[in-house]
Design a protein around this motif. Structure first.
Motif, mmCIF file in Angstrom:
data_model
loop_
_atom_site.group_PDB
_atom_site.id
_atom_site.type_symbol
_atom_site.label_atom_id
_atom_site.label_comp_id
_atom_site.label_asym_id
_atom_site.label_seq_id
_atom_site.Cartn_x
_atom_site.Cartn_y
_atom_site.Cartn_z
ATOM 1 N N THR A 196 0.756 -1.312 -0.161
ATOM 2 C CA THR A 196 0.244 -0.035 -0.050
ATOM 3 C C THR A 196 0.674 1.588 -0.305
ATOM 4 O O THR A 196 0.964 1.581 -0.672
ATOM 5 C CB THR A 196 -0.793 0.286 1.154
ATOM 6 O OG1 THR A 196 -1.898 -0.882 1.372
ATOM 7 C CG2 THR A 196 -1.473 1.214 1.451
ATOM 8 N N LEU A 197 1.807 1.112 1.203
ATOM 9 C CA LEU A 197 3.147 2.605 0.717
ATOM 10 C C LEU A 197 3.426 2.469 -0.916
ATOM 11 O O LEU A 197 3.460 3.489 -0.764
ATOM 12 C CB LEU A 197 4.208 2.049 1.948
ATOM 13 C CG LEU A 197 3.314 1.854 3.439
ATOM 14 C CD1 LEU A 197 4.606 1.619 4.208
ATOM 15 C CD2 LEU A 197 3.332 3.451 3.970
ATOM 16 N N GLN A 198 4.121 1.467 -1.275
ATOM 17 C CA GLN A 198 4.008 1.991 -2.420
ATOM 18 C C GLN A 198 3.624 2.546 -3.655
ATOM 19 O O GLN A 198 3.886 3.304 -4.045
ATOM 20 C CB GLN A 198 4.576 0.483 -2.644
ATOM 21 C CG GLN A 198 5.431 0.731 -4.017
ATOM 22 C CD GLN A 198 5.995 -0.815 -4.489
ATOM 23 O OE1 GLN A 198 5.004 -2.023 -4.813
ATOM 24 N NE2 GLN A 198 7.136 -0.626 -5.699
ATOM 25 N N ALA A 199 2.398 1.746 -3.009
ATOM 26 C CA ALA A 199 1.211 2.563 -4.507
ATOM 27 C C ALA A 199 0.700 3.588 -4.137
ATOM 28 O O ALA A 199 0.122 4.280 -4.948
ATOM 29 C CB ALA A 199 -0.454 1.672 -4.375
ATOM 30 N N GLU A 200 0.946 4.069 -3.154
ATOM 31 C CA GLU A 200 -0.004 5.740 -2.375
ATOM 32 C C GLU A 200 1.238 6.781 -1.765
ATOM 33 O O GLU A 200 0.749 7.675 -1.731
ATOM 34 C CB GLU A 200 -0.723 5.167 -1.133
ATOM 35 C CG GLU A 200 -1.455 4.207 -2.046
ATOM 36 C CD GLU A 200 -3.305 4.225 -0.903
ATOM 37 O OE1 GLU A 200 -2.927 4.929 0.472
ATOM 38 O OE2 GLU A 200 -3.845 3.691 -1.357
ATOM 39 N N GLY A 201 2.694 5.880 -1.983
ATOM 40 C CA GLY A 201 3.800 7.458 -1.686
ATOM 41 C C GLY A 201 4.052 7.386 -0.079
ATOM 42 O O GLY A 201 3.955 8.597 0.068
ATOM 43 N N GLY A 202 3.774 6.267 0.360
ATOM 44 C CA GLY A 202 4.019 6.611 2.417
ATOM 45 C C GLY A 202 5.757 6.006 2.638
ATOM 46 O O GLY A 202 6.370 5.395 1.283
#
Length: 396
Positions: free
Chosen positions: A163-169
């Protein structure tokens, strides 16, 4: 004033952060068109916008809902966990929006908020704050970091990282005297490398000399060559460890390229807390020694009006005043800890330069020391050549 040749508005006789003498600043169409030495004085102190790299917008403005004053860090964690069961989208949005508005009104332009994340699926607060990041992008650039207990990341880490990779976190973890620490950290670093993520740890937030998570983080960062991508927040235990040992550790941190965020507000409030007794130990990480060793040192607001710290107003300048007093800092030379250094760590540049945005803070003071000395000195927030309004109402 407006210059006779129509080149734009000019502020005269300024003291500029990091520059000797006095300066005239001319801006036009939202950009700084000229910075020139001035024959005038008395124009006020001007510094770049603020970068607050460590806050908790999901928890903010819940202090009045706490059943009692936190007796310790882990007591605060328990109270906040219980309160989190009652969070709704409307509640989260209202509280976080208030925090963003107050931060912007005080001069913050960049912010990183940690978000509690305990299951594989993103929490409600993550979705709300992502939407607010879009809504507030013209005033505050908001980065988000997950915050998960290190042990829990062993199970849910792959889902969180995706999720972080997909959403820039940014991936974050809470580290405190964990068993099998090197192996568990290796799992987190593996995820960061595989998904191209930066890391931001809450580490050694207590007064146990045996809390040495930061040692393992520094070693793993060096082993993997991840300089500039690993940030350690808190580090309270460093304040009670052997000074020579800490100095060697800080030298290794500088060599590895690990950054340190110091949080004097909540740490001073929670550490060595005991009812009816004045605290002796404040848990302030050795920020002077860290900077001297070459470690990038930053200051952050941390918790604001919640179970961890029932005070504050997202005013990073006020936090700077506290750090100057508690850390015996030179106010002239530590301004980068609330602006340039965290901005660079977040991949941005807030410096005042010709051609750059006409975004800055102007304080009615002769310089940083004068501004720190007078909390009530008038402060103007300028963004893209426009003077911004101040806080309006209780929940601006």
């Amino acid at each position: 004033m407006t210059t006779p040749d129509g080149s734009g508005a000019t502020l005269t006789g300024l003291t500029l952060a990091g520059r000797a003498g006095h300066w005239d600043l001319t801006h036009r169409e939202g950009r700084i068109t000229a910075l020139r030495p001035s024959a005038s004085s008395g124009g006020g102190f001007v510094m770049p916008p603020l970068a607050d790299i460590h806050v908790h917008l999901d928890k903010t403005f819940t202090a009045e809902r706490m059943p009692h004053r936190a007796a310790s860090l882990f007591d605060a964690i328990d109270m906040m966990s219980a309160d989190a069961e009652t969070w709704t989208e409307a509640d989260l949005r209202q509280r976080a929006r208030s925090g963003l508005a107050r931060a912007a009104a005080h001069g913050t332009r960049l912010m990183r908020s940690h978000v509690d994340w305990h299951k594989a699926a993103p929490p409600l607060a993550w979705h709300v704050l992502r939407e607010l990041a879009q809504d507030w992008g013209d005033r505050i650039e908001l980065q988000l970091a997950s915050l998960t207990p290190l042990d829990a990341l062993q199970d849910i880490g792959p889902a969180v990282a995706q999720t972080l990779q997909a959403e820039g976190g940014v991936m974050g973890a809470f580290v405190y005297r964990n068993d099998d620490l090197p192996a568990k950290l290796a799992t987190v670093f593996d995820l960061a490398e595989r998904h191209g993520l930066d890391l931001d740890f809450h580490v050694d937030e207590g007064l146990d000399p045996e809390a040495q998570g930061i040692d393992a983080i520094i070693a793993e960062t060096a082993r993997r060559g991840m300089a500039g991508r690993v940030l350690c927040g808190h580090g309270c235990a460093l304040s009670v460890r052997d000074a020579a040992e800490v100095q060697r550790l800080l030298d290794r941190a500088a060599s590895a390229g690990v950054g340190l965020t110091v949080l004097p507000g909540a740490n001073s409030y929670l550490q060595d807390a005991s009812a009816g007794r004045t605290p002796r130990l404040r848990g302030l990480a050795p920020l002077q020694e860290a900077r001297h060793a070459g470690v990038p040192v930053m200051l952050g607001s941390d918790n604001v009006r919640d179970g961890f710290f029932p005070y504050g107003d997202y005013d990073l300048w006020d936090l700077y005043r506290l750090a100057v007093l508690t850390g015996h800092l030179d106010p002239e030379t530590w301004l980068d800890a609330i602006s340039a250094t965290p901005a660079r760590w977040m991949g941005r540049d807030l410096s005042l330069r010709e051609g750059g945005p006409a975004s800055f803070i102007r304080i009615a003071a002769s310089g940083p020391a004068d501004a720190v000395s007078r909390a009530s000195a008038a402060r103007e927030i300028w963004q893209d050549g426009r003077r911004m309004p101040g806080i309006q109402g209780e929940h601006a």
